[in-house]
Design an enzyme around this catalytic site. Sequence first.
Site, PDB file in Angstrom:
ATOM      1  CD  GLU A 117      -3.129  -1.196   2.029  1.00  0.00           C
ATOM      2  OE1 GLU A 117      -3.130  -0.360   2.937  1.00  0.00           O
ATOM      3  OE2 GLU A 117      -4.053  -2.005   1.829  1.00  0.00           O
ATOM      4  CD  GLU A 219      -3.307  -6.465   3.531  1.00  0.00           C
ATOM      5  OE1 GLU A 219      -4.144  -5.611   3.902  1.00  0.00           O
ATOM      6  OE2 GLU A 219      -2.111  -6.399   3.831  1.00  0.00           O
TER       7      GLU A 219
END
Length: 301
Positions: A117, A219
């Site tokens: 991220e 995820e």
Amino acid sequence: MHLTTLLLASFPALATAAGTLGFALGAKNPDGTCKATSDYTSDFATLGAHSKLVRIYAASQCDTAAAILPAAKSTGFQVILGIWPDTDDSYEADKAAVVQYAPQYKDQVYAVTVGSETLYRGNFTGETLLEKILDTKTALGGAFKVGTADSWNKYQDGTADPLIKGGADILLCNAFSYWQGQTLANSTASFFDDIMQAFGHIQDVAGSTSTGPELWVGETETRMANRRSNYQSATPGVSNAQTYWQTAICGILDWGVNVFSFEAFDEPWKPVSVGADGSVADETHWGVWNADRSTKFPVSC
Ligand SMILES: *[C@@H]1O[C@H](CO)[C@@H](O)[C@H](O)[C@H]1NC(C)=O
Ligand SMILES: CC(=O)N[C@H]1CO[C@H](CO)[C@@H](O)[C@@H]1O
């Protein structure tokens, strides 16, 4: 059912076989000490009935690569090793650990991710992240798949386009309907929609599904956070987690999409997290299993 049918018809590049399930795995024991090889061996004994693949985030922190790979070898697991590039020091340390250990455990290393991220946090542009991915590929002599993991919207909005065009081998797309504040009732539709938009954009940019990067859900949640921690309209709790597991995770596997569940075990040592709207919600209870590896709900799809 109607919504599912609609989404199914428009989901890009559906495989005919079921997707592969993996788990995000923490590097620390419940008391905050670093896991040793024996701890990973115990983790794998619990996970082994459901999956043979985990991902870790930072290869040198806690000596994770050195500790986990022997456990993976003795139990037939594979690992996606992570490099944490947010600072030059962490990038160099993790890259050195991957370069040292991956070749010794070639069959255990599924791939390498550079960053988690980082585009979402605004740490790098697509171009600067691509440089690090290519640098890591070169350091590994081209012997391993190298890519990154980021939030679905950074793929959908074009931020990650340089990675798609520039040679990332594998892209993991994260999507948490919990952190998007979705109700349980809308969480699976929202998750599928996020992933469809991310994968669809990647495949458009790649031009051909056969030469594009390998795609995974990197995820998605188990909606297990502390019962007090509602996030906007998103409600946690074990029965909600079980519902999300069956509809979202088992559902997308059925459609041939590979998915990592976040995460294998509760991590009670973790500090509190703050969501995009500034409110606090703990991220210590996102495990599919409790911290002591006991069962919360049936995991089979
Ligand atoms: C459900 O999720 C979809 C996709 O993310 C979103 O567009 C829609 O607004 C959501 N519906 C509700 C009622 O929140
Ligand atoms: C290389 C780089 O710019 N790293 C930065 C990423 O973001 C963190 C804070 O989130 C900074 O501390 C790093 O310097």
